[in-house]
Design a protein around this motif. Sequence first.
Motif, PDB file in Angstrom:
ATOM      1  N   GLY A  49    -116.043 -29.523  39.428  1.00  0.00           N
ATOM      2  CA  GLY A  49    -114.845 -29.301  38.622  1.00  0.00           C
ATOM      3  C   GLY A  49    -114.865 -27.918  37.992  1.00  0.00           C
ATOM      4  N   GLY A  50    -114.515 -27.868  36.712  1.00  0.00           N
ATOM      5  CA  GLY A  50    -114.421 -26.587  36.012  1.00  0.00           C
ATOM      6  C   GLY A  50    -115.704 -25.780  36.030  1.00  0.00           C
ATOM      7  N   SER A  51    -116.858 -26.461  36.099  1.00  0.00           N
ATOM      8  CA  SER A  51    -118.138 -25.730  36.065  1.00  0.00           C
ATOM      9  C   SER A  51    -118.318 -24.823  37.265  1.00  0.00           C
ATOM     10  CB  SER A  51    -119.312 -26.713  36.011  1.00  0.00           C
ATOM     11  OG  SER A  51    -119.240 -27.473  34.850  1.00  0.00           O
ATOM     12  N   GLY A  52    -117.711 -25.192  38.390  1.00  0.00           N
ATOM     13  CA  GLY A  52    -117.836 -24.359  39.582  1.00  0.00           C
ATOM     14  C   GLY A  52    -116.615 -23.507  39.836  1.00  0.00           C
ATOM     15  N   ARG A  53    -115.637 -23.545  38.939  1.00  0.00           N
ATOM     16  CA  ARG A  53    -114.365 -22.862  39.195  1.00  0.00           C
ATOM     17  C   ARG A  53    -114.029 -21.804  38.150  1.00  0.00           C
ATOM     18  NH1 ARG A  53    -110.869 -25.874  42.509  1.00  0.00           N
ATOM     19  NH2 ARG A  53    -112.013 -27.549  43.491  1.00  0.00           N
ATOM     20  N   ASN A  54    -114.919 -21.608  37.197  1.00  0.00           N
ATOM     21  CA  ASN A  54    -114.614 -20.654  36.120  1.00  0.00           C
ATOM     22  C   ASN A  54    -115.026 -19.250  36.569  1.00  0.00           C
ATOM     23  OD1 ASN A  54    -117.481 -20.060  35.053  1.00  0.00           O
ATOM     24  ND2 ASN A  54    -117.374 -22.278  35.364  1.00  0.00           N
ATOM     25  N   THR A  55    -114.788 -18.279  35.685  1.00  0.00           N
ATOM     26  CA  THR A  55    -115.127 -16.896  36.044  1.00  0.00           C
ATOM     27  C   THR A  55    -116.419 -16.436  35.360  1.00  0.00           C
ATOM     28  OG1 THR A  55    -113.425 -16.301  34.444  1.00  0.00           O
ATOM     29  CG2 THR A  55    -112.860 -16.057  36.756  1.00  0.00           C
ATOM     30  N   ALA A  56    -117.190 -17.411  34.860  1.00  0.00           N
ATOM     31  CA  ALA A  56    -118.590 -17.204  34.452  1.00  0.00           C
ATOM     32  C   ALA A  56    -118.765 -16.238  33.276  1.00  0.00           C
ATOM     33  CB  ALA A  56    -119.422 -16.760  35.658  1.00  0.00           C
ATOM     34  N   ILE A  57    -117.717 -16.079  32.476  1.00  0.00           N
ATOM     35  CA  ILE A  57    -117.810 -15.179  31.314  1.00  0.00           C
ATOM     36  C   ILE A  57    -118.326 -15.968  30.111  1.00  0.00           C
ATOM     37  CG2 ILE A  57    -116.474 -13.753  29.690  1.00  0.00           C
ATOM     38  CD1 ILE A  57    -114.484 -13.276  32.047  1.00  0.00           C
ATOM     39  N   VAL A  58    -119.269 -15.361  29.392  1.00  0.00           N
ATOM     40  CA  VAL A  58    -119.748 -15.985  28.155  1.00  0.00           C
ATOM     41  C   VAL A  58    -119.601 -14.980  27.012  1.00  0.00           C
ATOM     42  CG1 VAL A  58    -121.286 -17.643  29.264  1.00  0.00           C
ATOM     43  CG2 VAL A  58    -122.153 -15.386  28.746  1.00  0.00           C
ATOM     44  N   ARG A  59    -119.285 -15.487  25.833  1.00  0.00           N
ATOM     45  CA  ARG A  59    -119.029 -14.605  24.686  1.00  0.00           C
ATOM     46  C   ARG A  59    -118.922 -15.462  23.429  1.00  0.00           C
ATOM     47  NH1 ARG A  59    -113.350 -14.660  23.342  1.00  0.00           N
ATOM     48  NH2 ARG A  59    -112.175 -15.902  24.813  1.00  0.00           N
ATOM     49  N   SER A  60    -118.966 -14.810  22.267  1.00  0.00           N
ATOM     50  CA  SER A  60    -118.780 -15.579  21.029  1.00  0.00           C
ATOM     51  C   SER A  60    -117.855 -14.844  20.061  1.00  0.00           C
ATOM     52  CB  SER A  60    -120.131 -15.867  20.362  1.00  0.00           C
ATOM     53  OG  SER A  60    -120.786 -14.668  20.010  1.00  0.00           O
ATOM     54  N   ASN A  61    -116.987 -13.976  20.589  1.00  0.00           N
ATOM     55  CA  ASN A  61    -116.115 -13.164  19.718  1.00  0.00           C
ATOM     56  C   ASN A  61    -114.813 -13.891  19.404  1.00  0.00           C
ATOM     57  OD1 ASN A  61    -115.095 -13.076  22.264  1.00  0.00           O
ATOM     58  ND2 ASN A  61    -114.887 -10.850  22.394  1.00  0.00           N
ATOM     59  N   TYR A  62    -114.932 -15.072  18.829  1.00  0.00           N
ATOM     60  CA  TYR A  62    -113.757 -15.911  18.567  1.00  0.00           C
ATOM     61  C   TYR A  62    -113.049 -15.485  17.284  1.00  0.00           C
ATOM     62  CZ  TYR A  62    -114.374 -18.519  22.758  1.00  0.00           C
ATOM     63  OH  TYR A  62    -114.416 -18.849  24.083  1.00  0.00           O
ATOM     64  N   LEU A  63    -112.036 -16.249  16.911  1.00  0.00           N
ATOM     65  CA  LEU A  63    -111.196 -15.836  15.784  1.00  0.00           C
ATOM     66  C   LEU A  63    -111.497 -16.621  14.506  1.00  0.00           C
ATOM     67  CD1 LEU A  63    -108.683 -14.155  14.889  1.00  0.00           C
ATOM     68  CD2 LEU A  63    -107.266 -16.038  15.674  1.00  0.00           C
ATOM     69  N   THR A  64    -111.875 -17.880  14.658  1.00  0.00           N
ATOM     70  CA  THR A  64    -112.140 -18.683  13.459  1.00  0.00           C
ATOM     71  C   THR A  64    -113.655 -18.745  13.198  1.00  0.00           C
ATOM     72  OG1 THR A  64    -112.417 -20.769  14.666  1.00  0.00           O
ATOM     73  CG2 THR A  64    -110.158 -20.187  14.031  1.00  0.00           C
ATOM     74  N   PRO A  65    -114.067 -18.863  11.954  1.00  0.00           N
ATOM     75  CA  PRO A  65    -115.502 -18.992  11.672  1.00  0.00           C
ATOM     76  C   PRO A  65    -116.112 -20.189  12.399  1.00  0.00           C
ATOM     77  CG  PRO A  65    -114.249 -18.681   9.639  1.00  0.00           C
ATOM     78  CD  PRO A  65    -113.244 -18.831  10.740  1.00  0.00           C
ATOM     79  N   GLU A  66    -115.352 -21.289  12.492  1.00  0.00           N
ATOM     80  CA  GLU A  66    -115.866 -22.486  13.181  1.00  0.00           C
ATOM     81  C   GLU A  66    -116.131 -22.179  14.648  1.00  0.00           C
ATOM     82  OE1 GLU A  66    -113.100 -22.294  11.408  1.00  0.00           O
ATOM     83  OE2 GLU A  66    -113.038 -23.903   9.918  1.00  0.00           O
TER      84      GLU A  66
END
Length: 434
Positions: A79-96
């Motif tokens: 499913g999604g695990s084999g179909r994503n573009t493999a980008i990882v990051r943590s620059n989100y907008l909310t503190p949570e």
Amino acid sequence: MPTLGKKVGSARYSAGGLLMRGLRKQDWPRVWNDHDIKKKYDVVIVGGGVHGLATAYYLAKNHGITNVAVLEKGYLGSGGSGRNTAIVRSNYLTPEGVRFYDRSLELYGNMSVDMNLNVMFSERGHLTLAHADSALRTMHWRAEVNKLQGVNSSVIGPDEIKKIAPSLDTSAEPRYPILGALYHPPGGIIRHDAVVWAYARGADALGAHLHQQTEVLDIICEGGEGPDGKGAGGKVTGVRTSRGDISAPIVVNCTAGWATLISDMAGVKLPITTHPLEAAVTEPVKVFLPTVIVSGSLHVYVSQTDRGELVFGASIAPFATYSQAGSLDFTEELAGHVLELMPGIAKMRLLRQWAGLCDMTPDYSPVMGFTPVEGFLTDVGWGTYGFKAGPVSGEQMAKCIADNKTPELIAAFDLARFGEDRLVGEKGAAAVGH
Ligand code: PYC
């Protein structure tokens, strides 16, 4: 440092040993085992992607809970695990969001060593381009929230962007000139299949049963207010599968694309619509793109794999469907937008395109933890962020199950928030505008 010998099944091979095995055409030991399905498990996890496998792995590793089945209707990672573009990051907008995805990045960063498998994590940095004042304002906002959470992000201007990614057109010529970018050095890419294999092998070695080609047809409940004892006030007693019934006091929905269909089986309604997201990959060329590039306004993100292919993604389709077919609309729009950013790649050829399914929630944050049905938990609603969250989701869902208590890191992502005006708005951290 990762150990050089590769552990396959229970054996460890040196590079020379691997070569000899290949030359002698010896059978390869299985990386995980097949088991008969037991009649009863302590925990049944629906979905054999990164989230489901990581949950099984951390249940065993961190809490000693090993009587666990992972049920996957296709093959692991299909499913999604084999179909994503493999980008990882943590620059989100909310503190949570920042805290949560940053823990995932930390687990990804240590994964090759922790799991003794090279998952090819490349911490190459992540640039989110701004082509308008309003976008630049959001980048400043994200940078400040990131810094307050101890995450390395800052806003940089076109000159610095050009130094980091010389192939970008940073002149004033394009229709949407680049005004600045959010630069996030800890972001990067990772080999998504290897992540699936690492968790599958780890969960299997610690005792979990991974059942592929096993579709969940129904969730069996009792005592609930709805038909067949489902819904609020009831409790889970097991699952009906294409290979027979299994009884279990805890069932976890770790699916992407099918989140609402599985939750409906327990009588739990989710505020989710499912949209396809397309991606594409080019032929390999010499490595020239050293970082991940995202343009929200141009609806495109791109990175270059270690093999030299460019991997592109775009925004979700504006309509809900379960179709995972590729479309000409996508490739045309993608090519137009990418060439505005990098005119120099006009002659590269696209090799393949595909789509995955994204379960979109109203606030672009997930739905994690307990539900009104006792024993039925969700780890769903990932939108376009699912792969990034795999490790931390597994870790926290395992903790939630083991402690029978919602961990602080996922408390904000509960289902009840939609009825209580407590949304965690992460749309502003989406890679592209939707
Ligand atoms: O949010 O970085 C992201 C992303 C990349 C691909 C899909 N979403």
